[in-house]
Structure formats: structure tokens, C-alpha cells
Design a protein around this motif. Sequence first.
Motif, mmCIF file in Angstrom:
data_model
loop_
_atom_site.group_PDB
_atom_site.id
_atom_site.type_symbol
_atom_site.label_atom_id
_atom_site.label_comp_id
_atom_site.label_asym_id
_atom_site.label_seq_id
_atom_site.Cartn_x
_atom_site.Cartn_y
_atom_site.Cartn_z
ATOM 1 N N ALA A 88 1.656 1.809 -1.301
ATOM 2 C CA ALA A 88 1.040 2.790 -2.200
ATOM 3 C C ALA A 88 0.845 4.133 -1.501
ATOM 4 O O ALA A 88 1.011 5.196 -2.114
ATOM 5 N N GLU A 89 0.526 4.104 -0.199
ATOM 6 C CA GLU A 89 0.358 5.349 0.553
ATOM 7 C C GLU A 89 1.696 6.056 0.728
ATOM 8 O O GLU A 89 1.776 7.283 0.650
ATOM 9 N N GLU A 121 2.588 7.696 -2.533
ATOM 10 C CA GLU A 121 1.797 8.904 -2.732
ATOM 11 C C GLU A 121 2.331 10.049 -1.889
ATOM 12 O O GLU A 121 2.430 11.195 -2.354
ATOM 13 N N ARG A 138 5.668 11.310 -3.376
ATOM 14 C CA ARG A 138 5.462 12.072 -4.612
ATOM 15 C C ARG A 138 4.839 13.438 -4.318
ATOM 16 O O ARG A 138 5.184 14.426 -4.973
ATOM 17 N N GLU A 139 3.934 13.502 -3.352
ATOM 18 C CA GLU A 139 3.377 14.801 -2.985
ATOM 19 C C GLU A 139 4.461 15.705 -2.398
ATOM 20 O O GLU A 139 4.547 16.897 -2.735
#
Length: 225
Positions: A39-40, A43, A46-47
Motif C-alpha cells: 500500500a505504501e 501511494e 501514485r504521488e
Amino acid sequence: MSSPAPPDRRFTVGGAGEEGRRARWLMERVHLGEWGHAAEALEAEREAIAIYRRLAAGSPGACLPELATCLTSLGVTLSELGRHGEALEAEREAVAVHRRLAAESPGRYLADLADTLINLGTTLAELGRRDEALEAEREAVAVYRRLAAKSPGRYLADLAAVLVDLGTTLTGRGLPVEALPLVVEAVTIRRDLAAACPERHRAALGRAQDCLGTILSALGRPAKP
């Protein structure tokens, strides 16, 4: 078709100012596997993609390659998590960006386009969209033919690999007649490469020959020595 491959290009160019440095830092950590949880990593990817979208609007030449690589990385991560529908969206966009880049600079970006097409085809196959997957795989072969014609020393082995992958796919689809000339071509390439450098190419030659044997068996023909 082979499993999706993560991008191997380091994030060392593209972007400007703090935003560009932030995006490069995020993706370097993804590349090095430093995020503790998937999940990290998602993230972070996507950032970075959001940053490169903004930067590419003003500086496409510098930032579109990074955007494409981030999208490819995101597709690989999502595929590894079994989230193939989301991976498909990222990989389609990555292919579109790489098409644009390859049209402008084929010597630099055609191989990236081929690899992104392979990832796209794998995801389409996972989703049961076999005709679209086969179309992507055929295009990847066509791109590697183009690359190998100009730089055989660099790309012939890659061409042989995608020919075997395509032959395997076609045989699995009940099309061994179409697969046969492709894999014969792959075996011929691998024989030549193995003659020049046995240690490097012997194993790949064996895999190509095994694939050829499977196709000949499907056609009811004896395997060639």
C-alpha cells in the motif's frame, strides 16, 4: 506470455525543483523495495505520477519518460497484487505515452514500448481478454523485429524470446500452424547466438527447442533432432 517486468531505468533525469526531486526520491525507494508494505509503494507511485503529470504539462520532453516509467511501475505493482483491472488502466496509459515518445525518438524509446506492450498483454490475458492480449503480443514482436533489424547484436536475443512467447500463446490458442514458423525462426536465432557464445545462450536455445517440440507434437509431426 511472460510475467510483467518491472522497469529497470533509474529515476535520474526529468523534473525540476522540489517536485521533481520528490518524485525521483519516491520512485527510487520503490525501485529499491524500501517501502514496507504494498500500500505504501502504491501511494508513492501514485504521488510520483501526479507530480510528473503536472511537470509534463509544461516540460513534456523532460518529464514524459518519467511519467511513462511510473505508470509501468504502478501497473506491475497492481498486477502483483492481483488488481488487474486497475493495472490495465495504468498500462494502457503507459503504452500511449511510450508510443508518443517512440514516434519522436525511436532509437531511444522503441524497446520501452515493446516491454510495455508485453506487460499490457500479460494483464489482458489475466483478465481473459485473449484477443486483445494476442494483439499486444504481436505488436511487441513487430517492434523487436524493427529493433533487431537495426541493432542485431543488441536485440536478436530479445526478438527470439518474444517469438517463443508468441508461439506459446498461439499454440495454447489452438493455432500451432501459425506458431510454427515463428518458433523455427526463434530456434534459428538461438542456434546462431549459441554458436557464438554457448554459455550465454545454450539454456535459451533449449527452451526454444522445447517449444518447437511442443508445436510439432501438436501438429502430429516428429520432433526434429
